[in-house]
Scaffold this motif. Structure first.
Motif, PDB file in Angstrom:
ATOM      1  N   ALA A   1      21.306  -3.958  11.439  1.00 25.87           N
ATOM      2  CA  ALA A   1      21.503  -4.543  10.111  1.00 25.87           C
ATOM      3  C   ALA A   1      20.168  -4.780   9.433  1.00 25.87           C
ATOM      4  N   LEU A   2      19.217  -5.319  10.177  1.00 26.16           N
ATOM      5  CA  LEU A   2      17.894  -5.589   9.609  1.00 26.16           C
ATOM      6  C   LEU A   2      17.196  -4.293   9.231  1.00 26.16           C
ATOM      7  N   ALA A   3      17.269  -3.298  10.103  1.00 26.14           N
ATOM      8  CA  ALA A   3      16.625  -2.017   9.801  1.00 26.14           C
ATOM      9  C   ALA A   3      17.247  -1.366   8.576  1.00 26.14           C
ATOM     10  N   ALA A   4      18.567  -1.442   8.462  1.00 23.58           N
ATOM     11  CA  ALA A   4      19.243  -0.867   7.298  1.00 23.58           C
ATOM     12  C   ALA A   4      18.836  -1.586   6.027  1.00 23.58           C
ATOM     13  N   ALA A   5      18.620  -2.885   6.135  1.00 26.33           N
ATOM     14  CA  ALA A   5      18.244  -3.672   4.965  1.00 26.33           C
ATOM     15  C   ALA A   5      16.797  -3.440   4.562  1.00 26.33           C
ATOM     16  N   CYS A   6      15.988  -2.929   5.471  1.00 23.02           N
ATOM     17  CA  CYS A   6      14.552  -2.785   5.219  1.00 23.02           C
ATOM     18  C   CYS A   6      14.158  -1.372   4.798  1.00 23.02           C
TER      19      CYS A   6
ATOM     20  N   LEU B   1       7.038  -0.226   3.245  1.00 20.15           N
ATOM     21  CA  LEU B   1       5.860  -0.987   2.830  1.00 20.15           C
ATOM     22  C   LEU B   1       5.484  -0.767   1.374  1.00 20.15           C
ATOM     23  N   ARG B   2       5.886   0.349   0.798  1.00 19.49           N
ATOM     24  CA  ARG B   2       5.555   0.619  -0.606  1.00 19.49           C
ATOM     25  C   ARG B   2       6.206  -0.400  -1.530  1.00 19.49           C
ATOM     26  N   ASN B   3       7.381  -0.865  -1.168  1.00 19.36           N
ATOM     27  CA  ASN B   3       8.119  -1.812  -1.990  1.00 19.36           C
ATOM     28  C   ASN B   3       8.690  -2.889  -1.066  1.00 19.36           C
ATOM     29  N   PRO B   4       7.917  -3.942  -0.796  1.00 17.60           N
ATOM     30  CA  PRO B   4       8.359  -4.929   0.191  1.00 17.60           C
ATOM     31  C   PRO B   4       9.533  -5.798  -0.259  1.00 17.60           C
ATOM     32  N   THR B   5       9.870  -5.784  -1.530  1.00 15.82           N
ATOM     33  CA  THR B   5      10.940  -6.658  -2.007  1.00 15.82           C
ATOM     34  C   THR B   5      12.278  -6.394  -1.322  1.00 15.82           C
ATOM     35  N   PRO B   6      12.758  -5.137  -1.201  1.00 18.13           N
ATOM     36  CA  PRO B   6      14.021  -4.917  -0.494  1.00 18.13           C
ATOM     37  C   PRO B   6      13.949  -5.364   0.974  1.00 18.13           C
ATOM     38  N   ALA B   7      12.823  -5.119   1.617  1.00 16.94           N
ATOM     39  CA  ALA B   7      12.664  -5.542   3.015  1.00 16.94           C
ATOM     40  C   ALA B   7      12.708  -7.055   3.121  1.00 16.94           C
TER      41      ALA B   7
ATOM     42  N   ARG C   1      14.186  -9.096   1.069  1.00 20.03           N
ATOM     43  CA  ARG C   1      15.573  -9.530   0.823  1.00 20.03           C
ATOM     44  C   ARG C   1      16.444  -9.286   2.044  1.00 20.03           C
ATOM     45  N   GLY C   2      16.267  -8.128   2.684  1.00 19.64           N
ATOM     46  CA  GLY C   2      17.053  -7.806   3.867  1.00 19.64           C
ATOM     47  C   GLY C   2      16.771  -8.756   5.017  1.00 19.64           C
ATOM     48  N   ALA C   3      15.491  -9.010   5.251  1.00 18.27           N
ATOM     49  CA  ALA C   3      15.116  -9.943   6.316  1.00 18.27           C
ATOM     50  C   ALA C   3      15.641 -11.337   5.996  1.00 18.27           C
ATOM     51  N   GLY C   4      15.521 -11.744   4.753  1.00 20.65           N
ATOM     52  CA  GLY C   4      16.028 -13.058   4.345  1.00 20.65           C
ATOM     53  C   GLY C   4      17.534 -13.161   4.513  1.00 20.65           C
TER      54      GLY C   4
END
Length: 79
Positions: A17-22, A26-32, A34-37
């Motif tokens: 789930a975390l990997a899918a969310a990320c 690194l180019r755009n850390p915002t989705p990562a 949000r996914g981690a959060g």
């Protein structure tokens, strides 16, 4: 349909789930971020529905929510 067994199975699903969310990388850390959060919030809030929603469509097709929820409950001490 098989069941997810033990802490390794639960950890694998949560890592998936975390990997899918990320997928933003690194180019755009915002989705990562949000996914981690989202997974941290699901874990902290003891919310299996939120965690299940983070799984890929393929993962959800292989594991029903009820199956996921039962494994979530069985691994409560590990979270």
């Amino acid at each position: 349909m098989g069941t997810v067994i033990g802490s390794r199975g639960t950890a694998a699903w949560l890592a998936l789930a975390l990997a899918a969310a990320c997928t933003g990388g690194l180019r755009n850390p915002t989705p990562a971020k949000r996914g981690a959060g989202a997974i941290v919030d699901a874990l902290a809030g003891d919310d299996p529905a939120a965690a299940y929603a983070l799984l890929s469509r393929d993962a959800r097709a292989r594991v029903s929510f009820e199956e996921f929820r039962l494994q979530w409950q069985a691994s409560a001490a590990e979270r």
